[in-house]
Design a protein around this motif. Structure first.
Motif, PDB file in Angstrom:
ATOM      1  N   PRO A  49       3.126  -8.550   7.989  1.00  0.00           N
ATOM      2  CA  PRO A  49       3.355  -7.824   6.737  1.00  0.00           C
ATOM      3  C   PRO A  49       2.238  -6.835   6.430  1.00  0.00           C
ATOM      4  CG  PRO A  49       3.935 -10.125   6.463  1.00  0.00           C
ATOM      5  CD  PRO A  49       3.322  -9.999   7.827  1.00  0.00           C
ATOM      6  N   THR A  50       2.619  -5.604   6.124  1.00  0.00           N
ATOM      7  CA  THR A  50       1.664  -4.530   5.889  1.00  0.00           C
ATOM      8  C   THR A  50       1.444  -4.309   4.395  1.00  0.00           C
ATOM      9  OG1 THR A  50       3.369  -2.822   5.813  1.00  0.00           O
ATOM     10  CG2 THR A  50       2.488  -3.398   7.992  1.00  0.00           C
ATOM     11  N   ASP A  51       0.467  -3.455   4.081  1.00  0.00           N
ATOM     12  CA  ASP A  51       0.231  -3.099   2.683  1.00  0.00           C
ATOM     13  C   ASP A  51       1.459  -2.449   2.056  1.00  0.00           C
ATOM     14  OD1 ASP A  51      -2.327  -4.077   2.854  1.00  0.00           O
ATOM     15  OD2 ASP A  51      -3.284  -2.123   3.097  1.00  0.00           O
ATOM     16  N   VAL A  52       2.176  -1.664   2.844  1.00  0.00           N
ATOM     17  CA  VAL A  52       3.380  -1.015   2.325  1.00  0.00           C
ATOM     18  C   VAL A  52       4.398  -2.073   1.906  1.00  0.00           C
ATOM     19  CG1 VAL A  52       5.304   0.527   2.858  1.00  0.00           C
ATOM     20  CG2 VAL A  52       3.020   1.051   3.724  1.00  0.00           C
ATOM     21  N   GLY A  53       4.658  -3.022   2.789  1.00  0.00           N
ATOM     22  CA  GLY A  53       5.620  -4.072   2.472  1.00  0.00           C
ATOM     23  C   GLY A  53       5.180  -4.954   1.315  1.00  0.00           C
ATOM     24  N   LEU A  54       3.910  -5.291   1.289  1.00  0.00           N
ATOM     25  CA  LEU A  54       3.396  -6.154   0.225  1.00  0.00           C
ATOM     26  C   LEU A  54       3.413  -5.460  -1.125  1.00  0.00           C
ATOM     27  CD1 LEU A  54       0.406  -7.734   2.179  1.00  0.00           C
ATOM     28  CD2 LEU A  54       2.416  -8.967   1.339  1.00  0.00           C
ATOM     29  N   GLY A  70      16.067  -5.146   7.562  1.00  0.00           N
ATOM     30  CA  GLY A  70      14.854  -5.011   8.367  1.00  0.00           C
ATOM     31  C   GLY A  70      13.887  -6.122   8.002  1.00  0.00           C
ATOM     32  N   CYS A  71      14.333  -7.355   8.177  1.00  0.00           N
ATOM     33  CA  CYS A  71      13.622  -8.517   7.618  1.00  0.00           C
ATOM     34  C   CYS A  71      12.249  -8.755   8.224  1.00  0.00           C
ATOM     35  CB  CYS A  71      14.473  -9.771   7.743  1.00  0.00           C
ATOM     36  SG  CYS A  71      14.930 -10.218   9.440  1.00  0.00           S
ATOM     37  N   GLY A  72      11.984  -8.227   9.426  1.00  0.00           N
ATOM     38  CA  GLY A  72      10.660  -8.412  10.024  1.00  0.00           C
ATOM     39  C   GLY A  72      10.313  -9.881  10.176  1.00  0.00           C
ATOM     40  N   ALA A  87       9.855   0.783  16.779  1.00  0.00           N
ATOM     41  CA  ALA A  87      11.061   0.580  15.976  1.00  0.00           C
ATOM     42  C   ALA A  87      10.732   0.082  14.575  1.00  0.00           C
ATOM     43  CB  ALA A  87      12.002  -0.408  16.672  1.00  0.00           C
ATOM     44  N   ALA A  88       9.580  -0.562  14.423  1.00  0.00           N
ATOM     45  CA  ALA A  88       9.170  -1.072  13.123  1.00  0.00           C
ATOM     46  C   ALA A  88       8.415  -0.048  12.297  1.00  0.00           C
ATOM     47  CB  ALA A  88       8.310  -2.321  13.305  1.00  0.00           C
ATOM     48  N   LEU A  89       7.959   1.035  12.930  1.00  0.00           N
ATOM     49  CA  LEU A  89       7.122   2.009  12.235  1.00  0.00           C
ATOM     50  C   LEU A  89       7.701   3.414  12.216  1.00  0.00           C
ATOM     51  CD1 LEU A  89       3.621   0.952  13.656  1.00  0.00           C
ATOM     52  CD2 LEU A  89       4.470   0.560  11.343  1.00  0.00           C
ATOM     53  N   VAL A  90       8.520   3.748  13.203  1.00  0.00           N
ATOM     54  CA  VAL A  90       8.999   5.119  13.372  1.00  0.00           C
ATOM     55  C   VAL A  90      10.469   5.201  12.972  1.00  0.00           C
ATOM     56  CG1 VAL A  90       9.414   6.977  15.020  1.00  0.00           C
ATOM     57  CG2 VAL A  90       7.327   5.601  15.177  1.00  0.00           C
ATOM     58  N   GLY A  91      10.768   6.152  12.086  1.00  0.00           N
ATOM     59  CA  GLY A  91      12.130   6.285  11.569  1.00  0.00           C
ATOM     60  C   GLY A  91      12.821   7.551  12.006  1.00  0.00           C
ATOM     61  N   GLY A  92      12.987   7.729  13.293  1.00  0.00           N
ATOM     62  CA  GLY A  92      13.688   8.907  13.783  1.00  0.00           C
ATOM     63  C   GLY A  92      12.834  10.162  13.718  1.00  0.00           C
ATOM     64  N   ILE A 117      -2.864   6.468   5.597  1.00  0.00           N
ATOM     65  CA  ILE A 117      -1.878   6.547   6.673  1.00  0.00           C
ATOM     66  C   ILE A 117      -2.363   5.620   7.786  1.00  0.00           C
ATOM     67  CG2 ILE A 117      -0.811   8.022   8.407  1.00  0.00           C
ATOM     68  CD1 ILE A 117      -1.097  10.357   6.485  1.00  0.00           C
ATOM     69  N   PRO A 118      -1.589   4.596   8.147  1.00  0.00           N
ATOM     70  CA  PRO A 118      -2.076   3.583   9.109  1.00  0.00           C
ATOM     71  C   PRO A 118      -2.063   4.105  10.535  1.00  0.00           C
ATOM     72  CG  PRO A 118       0.166   3.096   8.427  1.00  0.00           C
ATOM     73  CD  PRO A 118      -0.257   4.297   7.636  1.00  0.00           C
ATOM     74  N   LEU A 119      -3.181   4.579  10.974  1.00  0.00           N
ATOM     75  CA  LEU A 119      -3.259   5.231  12.281  1.00  0.00           C
ATOM     76  C   LEU A 119      -3.810   4.327  13.384  1.00  0.00           C
ATOM     77  CD1 LEU A 119      -4.600   8.731  11.190  1.00  0.00           C
ATOM     78  CD2 LEU A 119      -2.296   8.156  11.907  1.00  0.00           C
ATOM     79  N   ARG A 120      -4.272   3.126  13.053  1.00  0.00           N
ATOM     80  CA  ARG A 120      -4.913   2.302  14.082  1.00  0.00           C
ATOM     81  C   ARG A 120      -3.984   2.076  15.260  1.00  0.00           C
ATOM     82  NH1 ARG A 120      -7.530  -3.274  12.271  1.00  0.00           N
ATOM     83  NH2 ARG A 120      -8.839  -1.759  11.163  1.00  0.00           N
TER      84      ARG A 120
END
Length: 229
Positions: A4-9, A32-34, A117-122, A180-183
Motif C-alpha cells: 500500500p502506497t501513500d496514494v492509496g492510504l 484493483g484490490c492489490g 500494471a500497478a503503476l502505469v495507466g496506458g 512523484i514516486p520515482l524510486r
C-alpha cells in the motif's frame, strides 16, 4: 503487487476525517484490490459484502489472505480476476472504491515483473479511470457512491466534468500533496518526466517540480427518480 502506497492510504485518511461515508451494511466493489487494503478496511467497518477484483491473480490471493489474517469473515468476500471492462455485474454495488494507476506509459517501464500494471495507466495514465467512468452506471446502484483517489497527473477536471454531466454529485473529501514516486523508475526518471511535461502543457497533468496532488473524490449517483428528471 504493490505494498500500500501513500496514494492509496490517502483515501482511508479522507474517510477518517469525513465520517459521512461509511462501509457499514453496504455492498462494496474494490476495483484493483492489490493487497486488499480497501477490502480489509471495508469489512472492518462492517461492510455486508466486498467483491475484490484485479487483473493480477496474486492480488486476489493476497487480498483473501489478508482478510483472514485480520480475523475478518472470509465468506463476506468474493475475489475475482478480471479486467474491469469485462467484469460481470449481477447486481450493482452500493460503494465502488478505486485507486487507479496514474503514470503515463512507455515500453521502457516494462520490467517483466508486472509492476508496471500497478503503476502505469496506458499512454496518458488514464486507462483505468476511463474504463471505470464508462462502466460506472452498470457498477453503481442508484444512490451509491464512487470513492476515487485521483492523481493530478491524470486530469482531475476531466473526470469531475464527466461525472457531473452524467448527473453525479461530486465533492472533494481531501487533497494531499505527495512526491512523484520515482524510486521504482529511477533509471527512467528523465523519460517519465518527458512523458509528463507534454501532458502538463495540454492541461491534462498538474505538478510542480516533483510534487503532485492526490484528490479523494466522492461521486454519488442520483436516485432513479432524480435521474428521470
Amino acid at each position: 503487487m504493490l505494498f500500500p502506497t501513500d496514494v492509496g492510504l490517502s483515501l482511508l485518511t479522507a474517510l477518517t476525517n469525513d465520517t459521512s461515508i461509511a462501509f457499514h451494511g453496504r455492498r462494496v466493489l474494490d476495483v484493483g484490490c492489490g493487497s486488499g487494503l480497501y477490502t480489509v478496511a471495508a469489512l472492518h467497518d462492517g461492510a455486508l459484502h466486498v467483491t475484490a477484483t484485479d487483473i493480477n491473480p496474486a492480488c486476489a490471493e493476497a487480498t483473501l489472505h489478508n482478510v483472514i489474517r485480520n480475523g475478518l469473515d472470509e465468506s463476506a468476500v468474493t475475489t475475482t480476476v478480471a479486467d474491469l471492462s469485462h467484469l460481470d455485474v449481477d447486481q450493482p454495488w452500493d460503494l465502488v472504491v478505486c485507486n487507479p494507476p496514474h503514470f503515463p506509459g512507455d515500453p521502457a517501464y516494462a520490467a517483466g515483473d508486472g509492476i508496471e500494471a500497478a503503476l502505469v495507466g496506458g499512454r496518458d495514465g488514464r486507462a483505468l479511470y476511463d474504463v471505470l467512468l464508462e462502466r460506472l452506471d452498470d457498477l453503481l446502484a442508484p444512490g451509491g457512491t464512487l470513492l476515487l483517489t485521483h492523481s493530478s497527473l491524470t486530469d482531475v477536471q476531466r473526470t469531475t466534468k464527466h461525472l457531473t454531466q452524467r448527473g453525479y454529485q461530486v465533492r472533494t473529501l481531501q487533497i494531499v500533496e505527495l512526491d512523484i514516486p520515482l524510486r521504482r523508475y529511477a533509471a527512467q526518471r528523465d523519460l517519465l518526466l518527458a512523458r509528463l511535461y507534454p501532458l502538463r502543457t495540454l492541461g491534462r497533468a498538474a505538478f510542480r517540480g516533483l510534487r503532485f496532488e492526490v484528490h479523494t473524490l466522492a461521486a454519488t449517483r442520483g436516485s432513479t427518480s432524480e435521474e428521470s428528471r
